[in-house]
Structures are given as C-alpha cells and as structure tokens.
Design an enzyme around this catalytic site. Structure first.
Site, PDB file in Angstrom:
ATOM      1  N   TYR A 192      55.419  35.620  31.035  1.00  0.00           N
ATOM      2  CA  TYR A 192      54.532  35.487  29.869  1.00  0.00           C
ATOM      3  C   TYR A 192      54.947  36.474  28.781  1.00  0.00           C
ATOM      4  O   TYR A 192      55.039  36.112  27.596  1.00  0.00           O
ATOM      5  CB  TYR A 192      53.090  35.737  30.314  1.00  0.00           C
ATOM      6  CG  TYR A 192      52.055  35.630  29.223  1.00  0.00           C
ATOM      7  CD1 TYR A 192      51.821  34.423  28.561  1.00  0.00           C
ATOM      8  CD2 TYR A 192      51.271  36.737  28.877  1.00  0.00           C
ATOM      9  CE1 TYR A 192      50.854  34.326  27.572  1.00  0.00           C
ATOM     10  CE2 TYR A 192      50.301  36.644  27.892  1.00  0.00           C
ATOM     11  CZ  TYR A 192      50.098  35.444  27.244  1.00  0.00           C
ATOM     12  OH  TYR A 192      49.138  35.356  26.259  1.00  0.00           O
TER      13      TYR A 192
ATOM     14  N   GLU B 235      41.051  33.298  26.254  1.00  0.00           N
ATOM     15  CA  GLU B 235      40.693  34.699  26.054  1.00  0.00           C
ATOM     16  C   GLU B 235      39.202  34.899  26.341  1.00  0.00           C
ATOM     17  O   GLU B 235      38.796  35.929  26.889  1.00  0.00           O
ATOM     18  CB  GLU B 235      41.029  35.157  24.637  1.00  0.00           C
ATOM     19  CG  GLU B 235      42.509  35.185  24.296  1.00  0.00           C
ATOM     20  CD  GLU B 235      43.310  36.220  25.067  1.00  0.00           C
ATOM     21  OE1 GLU B 235      42.678  37.063  25.760  1.00  0.00           O
ATOM     22  OE2 GLU B 235      44.549  36.188  24.994  1.00  0.00           O
TER      23      GLU B 235
ATOM     24  N   TRP C 136      43.750  39.207  33.017  1.00  0.00           N
ATOM     25  CA  TRP C 136      44.474  38.118  32.385  1.00  0.00           C
ATOM     26  C   TRP C 136      45.338  37.389  33.409  1.00  0.00           C
ATOM     27  O   TRP C 136      45.586  36.188  33.289  1.00  0.00           O
ATOM     28  CB  TRP C 136      45.317  38.623  31.224  1.00  0.00           C
ATOM     29  CG  TRP C 136      46.110  37.539  30.570  1.00  0.00           C
ATOM     30  CD1 TRP C 136      47.467  37.406  30.532  1.00  0.00           C
ATOM     31  CD2 TRP C 136      45.595  36.384  29.887  1.00  0.00           C
ATOM     32  NE1 TRP C 136      47.826  36.261  29.865  1.00  0.00           N
ATOM     33  CE2 TRP C 136      46.699  35.617  29.453  1.00  0.00           C
ATOM     34  CE3 TRP C 136      44.302  35.938  29.599  1.00  0.00           C
ATOM     35  CZ2 TRP C 136      46.550  34.424  28.755  1.00  0.00           C
ATOM     36  CZ3 TRP C 136      44.161  34.740  28.894  1.00  0.00           C
ATOM     37  CH2 TRP C 136      45.273  34.001  28.482  1.00  0.00           C
TER      38      TRP C 136
END
Length: 225
Positions: A33, A55, A63
């Site tokens: 990522y 988010e 995350w």
C-alpha cells in the site's frame, strides 16, 4: 569498515538499502500500500468516495484491518458506485450487518449509505467530488518546510482538514471528522506526507505536479506548456 549512515526518525532502511516511512514496514499489505498507492493523486469520484468511507470505517481500528477487508467492502458496496449505494435501503443495512467480511458497525454502514446520497448532492453543487475535495489542498506556505516524523506527529488534523470536515457536515456527510478528513487528504495525494528521505516522496511530488498541470489544462481549455 564504513558504518551505515544513521536513519532519520520515522524512516526504516530495507534490506536493499531503500528508505521508507516507518508505518509501511512489518506487513506485506502495508508495504504494498505504501509503495504503490498511498499519496498518489486521486481525482476519480468513486475512488474518493470509497477512500472517505473506508477512512470512516477505520475510526477506532487499525488501517491494516480495513486494508485486508477492502475487497470485501468493495463487493458489499457495489464497488462503491455512488448512485448504487445511494439506493440502498433497510434490507441492505441488515444484509451488511450479517456480512462477516466487513466491519459490522451499524452506524458506519448507515453513514456510508447516507454519504452516497450526500455525495450526489455535493457533485450537483460543486461539479464533482474531486473538485470539492481538492479545493481544500493547502498552499505550500501553510505546510511544514520539512515533512519529518515530528511534523507528521503534529498534523493529525490541520486547518484545511477541519474546514473540509465542517463543509462536509454542512452537506450532510457523517463520520467525517477532521482526523478522518486529513487521513483522506494523505491517502489521496491532496498532501504528500511521505517523510523526507522516503523513496516514495519524490514519486508522489512528480505525480502531484502532473495532476496540477492536468487540472490547469482542464480549467484553461488549452494544453499547458
């Protein structure tokens, strides 16, 4: 024998000598990522809607949890097609509450549906989500002179992310606090928060410059030189 140079705070040196942001190390998912996506300019409305929703789902979680469930989220929410999700109803909420592949938080699920409807109103009012979100891009003079670990630690929220949050709430969006909005700005390239020395920082700067030229060309109606 020459000793390797000390690695600045917030960076990690990989086996091949490459320097990268500290958070992109330790998990293959994070590294991929970090190296291929985070910070690249995003101007597609569906992708911006997706990033804002994810988010929001991340709030209170890591995350990494969201990243590993991202394909499940995409399947559950029709690839984050804004019009499709805006049409979801109570039966869809119950379906999603039974989907073990995503985060089963009723408030966040309902907010995702609500935000699709709010996104359509935002697009109608401002032309596109891209135009609206990118209008909150900070000017260079309002950014730290050096993006290092200390600078990032001081920017969980910024005046621009607070302004974006306030504007979104006024348009009916939910789960879009200033911290969530700043995470969106980081992820979608509205700011470049790769630490100085990270191998990705210059890549993102080049991509942001190209996006700025494209935006200018689109507004002027003629190619930039």
């Amino acid at each position: 024998m020459t000793q390797p140079a000390e690695v600045p705070s917030g960076l990690r040196r990989r086996i091949d000598g490459t320097l990268a942001c500290w958070w992109g190390e330790g998990h293959d998912d994070y590294e991929a990522y970090h190296d291929t996506e985070w910070g690249l300019p995003v101007t597609d409305d569906a992708r911006l809607y997706e990033k804002m929703c994810l988010e929001g789902f991340q709030s209170g979680l890591s995350w990494l949890t969201i990243l590993r469930k991202r394909e499940n989220f995409r399947a559950a929410f029709c690839g984050f097609d804004i019009e499709a999700v805006a049409g979801f109803g109570d039966a869809d909420v119950e379906r999603l509450m039974g989907d073990a592949g995503i985060v089963r938080h009723r408030g966040k699920i309902e907010a995702t549906i609500n935000n699709a409807r709010a996104a359509l109103e935002t697009i109608e009012a401002h032309g596109s989500l891209s135009a609206f979100f990118w209008s909150f891009e900070p000017v260079p003079d309002d950014r730290p002179a050096v993006i290092d670990h200390a600078a990032l630690a001081s920017m969980a929220t910024t005046p621009e992310s607070s302004a974006l949050s306030k504007a979104l709430r006024k348009l009916g969006w939910r789960f879009v606090g200033p911290t969530t909005c700043y995470a969106l700005m980081q992820a979608s390239g509205i700011v470049n928060d790769h630490i100085e020395g990270c191998h990705r920082r210059p890549v993102i700067e080049t991509a942001r410059a190209a996006q700025a030229r494209e935006t200018h060309r689109g507004r002027s109606g003629s190619p930039s030189v």
